[in-house]
Design an enzyme around this catalytic site. Structure first.
Site, PDB file in Angstrom:
ATOM      1  N   ASP A 137      -2.396 -20.328 -11.433  1.00  0.00           N
ATOM      2  CA  ASP A 137      -3.823 -20.541 -11.692  1.00  0.00           C
ATOM      3  C   ASP A 137      -4.219 -20.043 -13.081  1.00  0.00           C
ATOM      4  O   ASP A 137      -3.629 -19.104 -13.612  1.00  0.00           O
ATOM      5  CB  ASP A 137      -4.650 -19.822 -10.613  1.00  0.00           C
ATOM      6  CG  ASP A 137      -6.080 -20.346 -10.542  1.00  0.00           C
ATOM      7  OD1 ASP A 137      -6.346 -21.449 -11.066  1.00  0.00           O
ATOM      8  OD2 ASP A 137      -6.938 -19.650  -9.975  1.00  0.00           O
ATOM      9  N   LEU A 140      18.918 -22.561  -7.859  1.00  0.00           N
ATOM     10  CA  LEU A 140      17.574 -22.269  -7.334  1.00  0.00           C
ATOM     11  C   LEU A 140      16.936 -23.509  -6.705  1.00  0.00           C
ATOM     12  O   LEU A 140      17.048 -24.602  -7.255  1.00  0.00           O
ATOM     13  CB  LEU A 140      16.702 -21.792  -8.501  1.00  0.00           C
ATOM     14  CG  LEU A 140      15.229 -21.551  -8.203  1.00  0.00           C
ATOM     15  CD1 LEU A 140      14.985 -20.065  -8.001  1.00  0.00           C
ATOM     16  CD2 LEU A 140      14.352 -22.033  -9.347  1.00  0.00           C
ATOM     17  N   HIS A 173      -2.991 -27.501 -18.537  1.00  0.00           N
ATOM     18  CA  HIS A 173      -2.028 -27.989 -17.549  1.00  0.00           C
ATOM     19  C   HIS A 173      -0.691 -28.317 -18.225  1.00  0.00           C
ATOM     20  O   HIS A 173       0.381 -28.072 -17.679  1.00  0.00           O
ATOM     21  CB  HIS A 173      -2.568 -29.223 -16.828  1.00  0.00           C
ATOM     22  CG  HIS A 173      -3.819 -28.963 -16.038  1.00  0.00           C
ATOM     23  ND1 HIS A 173      -3.967 -27.843 -15.252  1.00  0.00           N
ATOM     24  CD2 HIS A 173      -4.973 -29.672 -15.908  1.00  0.00           C
ATOM     25  CE1 HIS A 173      -5.172 -27.879 -14.673  1.00  0.00           C
ATOM     26  NE2 HIS A 173      -5.794 -28.968 -15.071  1.00  0.00           N
TER      27      HIS A 173
HETATM   28  C1  IPE Z   1      -5.267 -23.251  -6.307  1.00  0.00           C
HETATM   29  O1  IPE Z   1      -5.970 -23.148  -7.505  1.00  0.00           O
HETATM   30  C2  IPE Z   1      -4.419 -24.460  -6.306  1.00  0.00           C
HETATM   31  C3  IPE Z   1      -3.432 -24.595  -7.374  1.00  0.00           C
HETATM   32  C4  IPE Z   1      -3.094 -23.710  -8.271  1.00  0.00           C
HETATM   33  C5  IPE Z   1      -2.774 -25.844  -7.388  1.00  0.00           C
HETATM   34  P1  IPE Z   1      -7.521 -23.535  -7.607  1.00  0.00           P
HETATM   35  O2  IPE Z   1      -7.931 -23.153  -8.970  1.00  0.00           O
HETATM   36  O3  IPE Z   1      -7.710 -24.946  -7.214  1.00  0.00           O
HETATM   37  O4  IPE Z   1      -8.152 -22.589  -6.501  1.00  0.00           O
HETATM   38  P2  IPE Z   1      -9.670 -22.205  -6.204  1.00  0.00           P
HETATM   39  O5  IPE Z   1     -10.396 -23.481  -5.970  1.00  0.00           O
HETATM   40  O6  IPE Z   1     -10.201 -21.487  -7.413  1.00  0.00           O
HETATM   41  O7  IPE Z   1      -9.604 -21.326  -5.018  1.00  0.00           O
HETATM   42  C1  IPE Z   2      -4.443 -24.257 -11.881  1.00  0.00           C
HETATM   43  O1  IPE Z   2      -5.248 -24.046 -12.967  1.00  0.00           O
HETATM   44  C2  IPE Z   2      -3.824 -25.642 -11.868  1.00  0.00           C
HETATM   45  C3  IPE Z   2      -4.368 -26.557 -10.862  1.00  0.00           C
HETATM   46  C4  IPE Z   2      -5.218 -26.262  -9.927  1.00  0.00           C
HETATM   47  C5  IPE Z   2      -3.904 -27.921 -10.941  1.00  0.00           C
HETATM   48  P1  IPE Z   2      -6.806 -24.365 -12.923  1.00  0.00           P
HETATM   49  O2  IPE Z   2      -6.998 -25.772 -13.421  1.00  0.00           O
HETATM   50  O3  IPE Z   2      -7.356 -24.098 -11.586  1.00  0.00           O
HETATM   51  O4  IPE Z   2      -7.362 -23.358 -13.991  1.00  0.00           O
HETATM   52  P2  IPE Z   2      -8.743 -22.576 -13.917  1.00  0.00           P
HETATM   53  O5  IPE Z   2      -8.732 -21.793 -12.640  1.00  0.00           O
HETATM   54  O6  IPE Z   2      -9.820 -23.588 -13.950  1.00  0.00           O
HETATM   55  O7  IPE Z   2      -8.708 -21.702 -15.132  1.00  0.00           O
HETATM   56 MG    MG Z   3      -8.170 -22.408 -10.758  1.00  0.00          MG
END
Ligand code: IPE
Ligand code: IPE
Ligand code: MG
Length: 244
Positions: free
Chosen positions: A19, A130, A36
């Site tokens: 995240d 892995l 990403h």
């Molecule tokens: C959780 O991250 C899912 C992934 C990393 C794929 P999110 O950024 O979507 O989670 P929430 O919505 O903040 O809980």
């Molecule tokens: C996690 O990073 C990746 C996915 C959920 C695909 P985020 O896109 O949720 O990044 P933040 O939380 O907005 O910084």
């Molecule tokens: Mg996020």
């Protein structure tokens, strides 16, 4: 009941919520999707580091059942990135002996992605390194329900924990020993709910694109300090597993 692993020093199975990609990009005044892109590089690096450290399973949350709620352009960028990774990155992973698996509801993905998933799994299935499992259109609740539905189709009217465990995605892997979430949030966001029953949790503010070898070693060091009792008392543990 959760199986008690023998060795507590290096986690056999590490599960990660990657995240913070969007915030990483925002801080640099870049579009979220650039985060990403960088996040994918971090994943590649983490596969290398985890292999070298002797981790057997690395499971990463790439796209949740809830992530379809994001703006269309972001979802479509992520799908493009996934498709290209299934080809280019997977070839490199194959060269490095990794086994790649994808868990989640595949039917919502384009045919090209679905074909890419099958091809990636087929290409790498006999590798001995892995096991990287990518959770995509995955949700912990979805996983439990799909497992229950399989049992219903088999005509079961009463089930055991073992029955359900055996039908979950990742049934062949040990349950995660260590769960890492980057990006500062301290929630599970519907990741592997059942399998995380006895995982050790590690949260860090570091954003996923900034996560690196030093940071994962910090997580492992924290894991090594933990006394995993699985319900027992400290005194019942083998001496080498007791922590001061
Ligand atoms: C959780 O991250 C899912 C992934 C990393 C794929 P999110 O950024 O979507 O989670 P929430 O919505 O903040 O809980
Ligand atoms: C996690 O990073 C990746 C996915 C959920 C695909 P985020 O896109 O949720 O990044 P933040 O939380 O907005 O910084
Ligand atoms: Mg996020």
């Amino acid at each position: 009941m959760s199986h008690i692993p023998e060795n507590t020093n290096i986690p056999r199975h590490v599960a990660v919520i990657m995240d913070g990609n969007g915030r990483w990009a925002k801080k640099r005044l870049m579009p979220r999707v650039m985060g990403h892109k960088r996040g994918l590089d971090t994943l590649e690096e983490m596969c290398r580091v985890c292999s070298n450290l002797g981790v057997a399973y690395l499971t990463v949350f790439a796209f949740s059942t809830e992530n379809w709620r994001r703006p269309e352009e972001e979802v479509s960028f992520l799908m493009g990135l996934f498709l290209s990774a299934l080809d280019k990155k997977v070839k490199k992973m194959h060269a490095n002996g990794l086994r790649v698996k994808v868990i989640g509801e595949r039917s919502h993905f384009s045919q090209a992605i679905q074909d890419g998933i099958v091809a990636a799994e087929e290409l790498t299935k006999n590798n001995k390194g892995l096991t990287l499992t990518i959770a995509a259109d995955y949700g912990g609740k979805w996983d439990i329900v799909q497992a229950a539905n399989q049992l219903i189709r088999e005509g079961k009217t009463e089930i055991t924990q073992e029955d359900l465990s055996a039908k979950l995605m990742l049934a062949e892997a040990p349950e995660p020993d260590l769960f890492i979430r980057t990006g500062g949030e301290t929630r599970i966001s519907n990741f592997m709910l059942w399998q995380m029953a006895y995982a050790e949790f590690y949260f860090t503010d570091v954003l996923w694109p900034d996560f690196n070898e030093t940071e994962i070693k910090k997580a492992f060091a924290s894991f090594t300090q933990r006394e995993r009792r699985f319900g027992r008392t400290s005194e019942q543990l083998p001496i080498e597993q007791q922590r001061p």
